[in-house]
Scaffold this motif. Structure first.
Motif, mmCIF file in Angstrom:
data_model
loop_
_atom_site.group_PDB
_atom_site.id
_atom_site.type_symbol
_atom_site.label_atom_id
_atom_site.label_comp_id
_atom_site.label_asym_id
_atom_site.label_seq_id
_atom_site.Cartn_x
_atom_site.Cartn_y
_atom_site.Cartn_z
ATOM 1 N N TYR A 1 115.036 58.916 -31.712
ATOM 2 C CA TYR A 1 113.991 59.546 -30.880
ATOM 3 C C TYR A 1 114.236 61.050 -30.823
ATOM 4 N N GLU A 2 113.159 61.802 -30.981
ATOM 5 C CA GLU A 2 113.248 63.269 -30.919
ATOM 6 C C GLU A 2 112.095 63.782 -30.063
ATOM 7 N N HIS A 3 112.337 64.839 -29.285
ATOM 8 C CA HIS A 3 111.336 65.340 -28.339
ATOM 9 C C HIS A 3 111.264 66.858 -28.425
ATOM 10 N N HIS A 4 110.050 67.389 -28.550
ATOM 11 C CA HIS A 4 109.837 68.835 -28.613
ATOM 12 C C HIS A 4 108.711 69.219 -27.653
ATOM 13 N N LEU A 5 108.695 70.484 -27.238
ATOM 14 C CA LEU A 5 107.604 71.047 -26.442
ATOM 15 C C LEU A 5 106.955 72.179 -27.226
ATOM 16 N N ALA A 6 105.628 72.250 -27.185
ATOM 17 C CA ALA A 6 104.916 73.322 -27.893
ATOM 18 C C ALA A 6 103.549 73.531 -27.261
ATOM 19 N N ARG A 7 103.021 74.737 -27.442
ATOM 20 C CA ARG A 7 101.656 75.011 -26.966
ATOM 21 C C ARG A 7 100.616 74.580 -27.990
ATOM 22 N N THR A 8 100.954 74.752 -29.269
ATOM 23 C CA THR A 8 100.039 74.373 -30.356
ATOM 24 C C THR A 8 100.817 73.581 -31.398
ATOM 25 N N VAL A 9 100.226 72.474 -31.843
ATOM 26 C CA VAL A 9 100.888 71.574 -32.800
ATOM 27 C C VAL A 9 99.930 71.266 -33.938
#
Length: 292
Positions: free
Chosen positions: A250-258
């Motif tokens: 499992y991997e988790h990222h935060l972004a405004r635009t994907v």
């Protein structure tokens, strides 16, 4: 003053095997008894429902209230997003994830209607993809392929149809090569599943993007890297509690635009088909005012 409150009530009559029409009638009666002016609207399909919703917002209703599941909520979002017109929800669908987000009772139509009567609002973010908004999670992996299959099935109804479609897809599904752009940072990897969440759950309480906040201006990007089919079956029940986050793949990222690209996958959000990858999704902070 109370009798000047005008509410548009837009219903999907086919939601929940006709439950939508039944609950709409109950809610309408309760709203009228509370002194609200109710304008009932019923589209023959999503396009007509959207036209009616847009017209109601343009006419200046105090709130747009939708009766149905997440698909009907998605119709409402397109009409109210960024306008400040509050969206009310009378849950009558299969998943009802947006109603869960804002603590609207899924079983008690009187309690749901009471939230509309009280008129308290919250401001939440939305996600936008190709000019369309969504509130829950963009499925862009194994889950989206299963959703595509489920939409071709006529039996069984509800959550079980998705469970069966998931099992059917498992037999042949292999990890796909993905290219992800997260605010300009590029990731290339193989994955079973990529999900881009505005909110924490989809599919009737599957907490795939556990921890996603709906007012932080960020999208939560969850990647499940290659795992065995047996491991995927074992992990699936953990999605209901959000405890899958401890899995080593499992991997988790935060972004405004994907931007997400992978072969042979159609993106789904709010239970609706958004179109084949590649797609770009952006967070739109504060775009939704919701009765809560």
């Amino acid at each position: 003053m109370a009798d000047t409150r005008v509410i548009a009530l837009v219903t999907n009559p086919t939601s929940g095997k006709g439950k939508g029409a039944r609950l709409s009638a109950l809610a309408e009666m309760q709203l009228r008894e509370a002194g609200l002016v109710v304008c009932p609207m019923q589209g023959r399909d999503a396009d007509e429902a959207l036209d009616l919703a847009h017209q109601a917002v343009a006419d200046g209703v105090e709130a747009l209230v939708v009766v149905g599941g997440d698909g009907m909520v998605n119709v409402g979002l397109q009409a109210v997003a960024t306008t400040g017109t509050p969206l009310g929800i009378i849950p009558a669908g299969t998943g009802n994830d947006v109603a869960r987000y804002v603590d609207i009772s899924l079983k008690d139509v009187a309690a749901a209607a009471d939230i509309v009567i009280r008129g308290r609002t919250r401001t939440l973010d939305l996600a936008r993809c190709g000019g369309r908004y969504f509130a829950t999670v963009m499925a862009a992996g194994f889950d989206a392929v299963a959703n595509e299959r489920a939409n071709t099935m006529t039996w069984p109804r509800g959550q079980m149809r998705y469970n069966l479609a998931t099992l059917a897809e498992l037999r042949t599904f292999e990890p796909r090569p993905y290219t992800l752009d997260l605010d300009g940072e590029t990731l290339r990897l193989h994955a079973m599943l990529v999900a881009i969440g505005n909110g924490p759950s989809y599919g009737g309480g599957l907490r795939i993007t556990e921890g996603a906040k709906m007012d932080d201006g960020l999208l939560d990007v969850v990647i499940i890297k290659p795992i065995t089919k047996l491991d995927l079956i074992r992990t699936y029940p953990k999605l209901f509690s959000g405890t899958h986050t401890t899995h080593p793949q499992y991997e988790h990222h935060l972004a405004r635009t994907v931007t997400v690209a992978a072969p042979g996958i159609v993106g789904y959000a709010d239970g609706e088909r958004f179109g084949p990858l590649p797609i770009t999704i952006e967070s739109v902070p504060g775009a939704l005012t919701v009765l809560s």
